[in-house]
Each structure stands twice: as structure tokens, then as C-alpha cells.
Motif scaffolding. Structure first.
Motif, PDB file in Angstrom:
ATOM      1  N   SER A 163     119.260  45.375 124.544  1.00 45.22           N
ATOM      2  CA  SER A 163     118.897  44.740 125.815  1.00 45.22           C
ATOM      3  C   SER A 163     120.159  44.116 126.400  1.00 45.22           C
ATOM      4  O   SER A 163     121.079  43.736 125.665  1.00 45.22           O
ATOM      5  CB  SER A 163     117.857  43.651 125.559  1.00 45.22           C
ATOM      6  OG  SER A 163     117.923  42.651 126.552  1.00 45.22           O
ATOM      7  N   VAL A 168     117.742  38.858 123.253  1.00 48.37           N
ATOM      8  CA  VAL A 168     116.572  39.726 123.093  1.00 48.37           C
ATOM      9  C   VAL A 168     116.777  40.723 121.956  1.00 48.37           C
ATOM     10  O   VAL A 168     115.829  41.124 121.269  1.00 48.37           O
ATOM     11  CB  VAL A 168     116.270  40.462 124.429  1.00 48.37           C
ATOM     12  CG1 VAL A 168     115.215  41.549 124.252  1.00 48.37           C
ATOM     13  CG2 VAL A 168     115.815  39.454 125.482  1.00 48.37           C
ATOM     14  N   THR A 173     110.431  47.711 122.402  1.00 46.35           N
ATOM     15  CA  THR A 173     109.365  46.928 121.765  1.00 46.35           C
ATOM     16  C   THR A 173     108.255  47.886 121.316  1.00 46.35           C
ATOM     17  O   THR A 173     107.879  48.802 122.070  1.00 46.35           O
ATOM     18  CB  THR A 173     108.819  45.852 122.741  1.00 46.35           C
ATOM     19  OG1 THR A 173     109.826  44.847 122.876  1.00 46.35           O
ATOM     20  CG2 THR A 173     107.536  45.206 122.225  1.00 46.35           C
ATOM     21  N   LEU A 187     114.209  41.919 129.394  1.00 48.17           N
ATOM     22  CA  LEU A 187     113.213  41.277 128.518  1.00 48.17           C
ATOM     23  C   LEU A 187     112.099  42.258 128.129  1.00 48.17           C
ATOM     24  O   LEU A 187     111.815  43.196 128.883  1.00 48.17           O
ATOM     25  CB  LEU A 187     112.557  40.104 129.267  1.00 48.17           C
ATOM     26  CG  LEU A 187     113.412  38.910 129.626  1.00 48.17           C
ATOM     27  CD1 LEU A 187     112.609  37.956 130.513  1.00 48.17           C
ATOM     28  CD2 LEU A 187     113.858  38.188 128.357  1.00 48.17           C
ATOM     29  N   VAL A 385     116.781  32.696 129.369  1.00 45.32           N
ATOM     30  CA  VAL A 385     117.066  33.282 128.061  1.00 45.32           C
ATOM     31  C   VAL A 385     118.539  33.643 127.914  1.00 45.32           C
ATOM     32  O   VAL A 385     119.058  33.802 126.813  1.00 45.32           O
ATOM     33  CB  VAL A 385     116.177  34.539 127.886  1.00 45.32           C
ATOM     34  CG1 VAL A 385     116.590  35.643 128.876  1.00 45.32           C
ATOM     35  CG2 VAL A 385     116.227  35.103 126.482  1.00 45.32           C
TER      36      VAL A 385
END
Ligand code: NOJ
Length: 536
Positions: A163, A168, A173, A187, A385
């Protein structure tokens, strides 16, 4: 009301849009980036909104901005503060309504200010109905709107793509419901769309049409290089600055099709966030004249404060440019530490001189005209983040000592703390000070709008000695302006080339101590970090 961005004709008075000799609006003056969450809050919830932007249009008019680029205000769960879009055709209630948007367009246009919106084509939010459908089953018709793949083994993602956000980790995912992995370049809440699917491309073209119909003048395209990925999903090659995933020739046909869509409407403009640190590759997005109009140059943004590095980047851009290419200069946005914090307060003033006087379109990030530094964010207030809160702190419009901690940005609790320099650097205080950074920016913007040499003149680099970056702008009428910036931390003498002897008139200096209106080029000395604009 002051004229902002007008259509002008070389060597003639103001004309309409059709003239072939006219300078396109996006080359005339600065494009000002607004990060709506942090610009101005009208309802006291601590987050900026569209009405706040409309309320401050006169401020932007006085700054002579040609256009505003609005970072995303679409409906979003805000995992990436709006870059995770759940509905491309609606305004998030935190920012207002579509009616507020229409009103903003009308009011901006009434002041001759164009409006660009952020187009986020690479990914949606995981809450977007397309993704909700896509993840619901392997057989769903929207399944192949996103990049779903089997893993390489138990708990092993399809490849090693990371990422863009270090925190991350990998860009995949695993989704238990259908036992496959989905790709997210940012994300996990931002699944990547699959642009190899023509239905995706067509749907995204319709998004452009929706906003063009609503009157926007163009788009900033988020991470545009990512809409063409390696169909083989090969792993990154170590030690290669450009990875497979970010460099696929199909990008060019996709860009041409995007351009064809906006060209269905008169006088629209596309500027891409082309996050490639290789000028040749960046130029390929603008050199043919039928893809992007402008590409943000991240090579420039990543330069160290060093005159020879800047000179090399500017000269290489020119050398690699075709006739159709036009530079877009910027050194700040909502993803990178502010110039005053990276390079210093005086340097930030010199950067403004550079942006407004180099051949190309200046992009100014909100607050840059105030010389704002990054804000300090205490650990319990961190929300991003990827460490980008400091540059996203709200704009101080008035002194906190008069208004409270919201500093005229909000009457409520600001979503991020403001810079501790708000008392000195707020808009209201700077507006009244002749030597403030805001006044300097206004003078630069006025010069830029008045001087054809600065808008469309030729540019020639000048060898002015160590630590000095110098360039000439030469108008069609033969008028010449010389810009010089001292990158050193102490005084430097200007090494005058033989063809530039004599005296020059001072147009502007970033150093308030410089007063004399006439200067001799033969014994010119610049103060530390001074930027000068001289008329020859
Ligand atoms: C680039 C945007 O400027 C940044 O803020 C965002 O996080 C990523 N693209 C993902 O959309």
C-alpha cells in the motif's frame, strides 16, 4: 470586485474564449488548492464546509486566483478524509449539499474564478454500492469492477505490492465471505477499481460528465498513473524507481479517452496527480497535447533546497517538453510537509516568487500565501494514518486572542489543532501589514496577471553563480524580467553575465529590508534566502 482570471489575447485587449491567440485560463495565474475540511467552517462543527469556501471568495479574488481546486467533498465515510468516495455524485453532509455546491460555482464564476474538482478514479470507498455488490458474491455482476484474485497460498496475497501508506502494509486484503483477496493501493477501505473493465471506465466517464454539466471547469485527477496497472500483477522490481504497477502503456489511451469526454464541453482542463519521480515519464502525460493539460511534477516537490538541483529540474522539464506541454509548478499540497517547515520561513517567501514567475502554472496550497508552517499535532489528536495532519491544520483567519482557539476558522472545536503561529500569521493581521507574506503574495499575483512576460513569455536560465537560481522571462513585446533566488543561508553576489550589464528596476523583493528602486546588476548582492524580481 477585482478581476481574477480573464481570457486575454496576446497584444490585444480582453477577448472572448474563441481566439486562437489567447492564453488558456489555466496558464494565466495561480490555481489555489482548497482542502475543504480546513478552510472555513460556517456551522460550528469544527470542520470546514462549502459555504465557508463561498464566504471567502472575495479573499481569493483579492489573491487574483485563476481557479480553485477543491479536494474531495463527496459522500464518504472519511477513512481517508474524502479520498474514499461512497457516492461520486453527492456532497457529504459534513460539507453541505449539492445546492451549496451549485451556489459556490455561480459565485466563483461571478468573480471570474474557475473551479476544479478532485476526480478519484483509482478507488472507491468500501461503502460505495459498487463495492458492496462486488464483495457480496463471486458471481455478482459488479465482481469484476474491482481487482479480486486468489492468493498464492495459505495467507499469501496474490503479489507483493505494498500500500502507498506504510502503516497499512500490503495492498491486499483477504475477504472471508468469498475467500479471495482484493487490491487496495491505499487503505483497505479504498478498494481499487479495475480499469481493464470497460464498464468501469464508462461509469467513471459519466462521473466527469455529471460535474461538467454542473459547471465545473476541470478536474484534478487523483493518482492518475494507477488507472493502468500491470495485467499480470507482477511483483515490484527491486531498485526500480517506477514499478510495474505504476507504468503501463495503456495509460495513454485511457487518458485520451478521458480527454475526449471533457472536450465534449468547452474550455475544460485536466491536471493529473502523476506521482512518478521520472520527468520523462511525467512529460509523456502532457507532450502529445491530447491527454492531460497539466501534470503535477513531483520531482520538483521532492527536491532538496539546493539551487543547482532546482535549476536541473527546471531545465530538464523545459528540455523534455514538446510544444504542447506546459509546466505546473507546486511545492506543497495536503500530503506533504509545508514549505515553511521543510525549508524555512524566508525560503517559503522565495518559493512564492518562484511559483509565480517561472514559466508555467503556479499551484498554491491554502495557507502557503500566509507562509504557514505545519501545526504540531499532539499524539491524542492524530487522525491520519500517514502522518499528514500537520499540513492539513485549519486556516487561521483571525487572532486566537480575539476569537478563541478556532481563530475565525470555526466557532466550535477545530477538527485538528491550528498552528501555534496563528496569532502572528492569521489572515486579518497579515492583510494589514505591507511586508507580510500575504501582501507579498498579492503583489506577486497582481504582477503575474499584469505582465504578459510572466504569463506567456519565454524563459532562459541564467548562470548567476553558486547558490543562486536565476532566470529571465522575455515577453513578446521584448520586455524582460529577471528573477533571482539566493538559496544560501548568507549573502551572495550575483555573477552578472556579459549580456545583462547595467541597471535594473526593482519590481519586488521577498526581503522587506531592500528598498532602493534602482539596482546595478554589476554589484548586486542578495540577502540570505532573498528572492528578487527585476525589470531590465
Ligand atoms: C492522493 C491524495 O492526494 C491523497 O490525499 C490520498 O490519500 C491518496 N491519493 C489516495 O486517494
Amino acid at each position: 470586485m477585482l478581476p481574477a482570471c480573464r481570457q486575454v489575447r496576446l497584444g490585444a485587449e480582453e477577448v472572448g474564449y474563441a481566439s486562437t491567440m489567447s492564453i488558456p485560463w489555466w496558464q494565466q495565474g495561480a490555481i489555489y488548492q482548497i482542502y475543504p475540511r480546513s478552510f472555513a467552517d460556517t456551522d460550528g462543527d469544527g470542520v470546514g464546509d462549502l459555504r465557508g469556501v463561498t464566504d471567502r471568495l472575495d479573499y481569493l479574488s483579492e489573491l487574483r486566483v485563476c481557479a480553485i481546486w477543491l479536494s474531495p467533498f463527496y459522500r464518504s465515510p472519511m477513512a481517508d478524509f474524502g479520498y474514499d468516495v461512497a457516492d461520486y455524485r453527492d456532497v457529504d453532509s459534513i460539507f453541505g449539499t449539492l445546492e451549496d455546491f451549485d451556489h459556490l460555482v455561480d459565485e466563483a464564476h461571478a468573480r471570474n474564478i474557475k473551479l476544479l474538482v478532485d476526480f478519484v478514479p483509482n478507488h472507491t470507498s468500501d461503502q460505495h454500492p459498487w463495492f458492496v455488490e462486488s464483495r457480496s458474491s463471486r458471481k455478482n455482476p459488479k465482481r469484476d469492477w474491482y481487482v479480486w484474485r486468489d492468493g498464492r497460498g495459505a495467507n499469501l496475497p496474490p503479489n507483493d505490492w505494498p500500500s502507498a501508506f506504510a502503516a497499512v502494509g500490503r495492498a491486499w486484503t483477504f475477504d472471508k465471505a468469498t475467500a479471495q483477496w482484493y487490491l487496495h493501493s491505499f487503505l483497505p477501505q479504498q478498494p481499487d477499481l479495475d480499469w481493464d473493465n470497460p464498464d468501469v471506465e464508462a461509469a467513471m466517464h459519466d462521473v466527469l460528465r455529471f460535474w461538467c454539466e454542473r459547471g465545473v471547469d476541470g478536474f484534478r485527477i487523483d493518482v492518475v498513473q494507477k488507472i493502468a496497472k500491470d495485467p499480470l500483477l507482477r511483483d515490484p522490481r527491486p531498485a526500480e524507481p517506477i514499478t510495474w504497477e505504476d507504468w503501463q502503456p495503456t495509460i495513454h489511451e485511457r487518458l485520451r479517452r478521458l480527454r475526449t469526454v471533457v472536450d465534449e464541453y468547452p474550455d475544460r482542463m485536466l491536471v493529473g496527480e502523476v506521482y512518478l519521480l521520472d520527468l520523462q515519464r511525467v512529460l509523456a502525460y502532457v507532450n502529445t497535447g491530447d491527454e492531460l493539460h497539466l501534470a503535477h511534477n513531483f520531482v520538483f516537490l521532492h527536491l532538496p533546497w539546493d539551487a543547482s538541483a532546482f535549476r536541473a529540474a527546471i531545465d530538464s522539464f523545459e528540455a523534455l517538453s514538446s510544444e504542447s506541454a506546459w509546466p505546473a509548478w507546486f511545492l506543497a499540497n495536503h500530503d506533504h510537509a509545508r514549505v515553511a517547515s521543510r525549508f524555512g520561513a524566508e525560503q517559503a517567501r522565495a518559493v512564492l516568487l518562484m511559483l509565480y514567475t517561472l514559466r508555467g502554472t503556479p499551484f498554491v496550497f491554502q495557507g502557503e500565501e500566509l507562509g504557514l508552517p505545519d501545526a504540531e499535532i499532539p499524539p491524542d489528536r492524530v487522525v491520519d494514518v500517514d502522518g499528514r495532519d500537520p499540513e492539513r491544520a485549519p486556516i487561521p483567519w483571525r487572532a486566537p486572542s480575539e476569537t478563541g482557539p478556532g481563530a475565525g476558522f470555526t466557532t466550535g472545536e477545530p477538527w485538528l489543532p491550528l498552528t501555534s503561529a496563528a496569532e502572528e500569521l492569521n489572515v486579518s493581521r497579515q492583510a494589514d501589514e505591507h511586508d507580510s507574506t500575504l501582501s507579498l503574495t498579492r503583489r506577486l499575483a497582481t504582477l503575474r496577471m499584469a505582465e504578459r512576460a510572466l504569463q506567456s513569455g519565454e524563459q532562459r536560465s541564467v548562470d548567476a553563480g553558486d547558490d543562486l537560481l536565476a532566470w529571465l522571462r522575455i515577453g513578446e513585446d521584448g520586455k524582460e524580467l529577471l528573477a533571482v533566488v539566493n538559496f544560501a543561508e548568507d549573502e551572495r553576489g550575483f555573477r552578472c553575465p556579459p549580456d545583462l550589464r547595467g541597471t535594473a528596476r526593482l519590481e519586488l523583493s521577498t526581503d522587506p529590508a531592500r528598498r532602493s528602486p534602482e539596482l546595478s546588476l554589476d554589484d548586486l548582492r542578495l540577502a540570505a534566502a532573498e528572492g528578487l524580481l527585476l525589470r531590465l
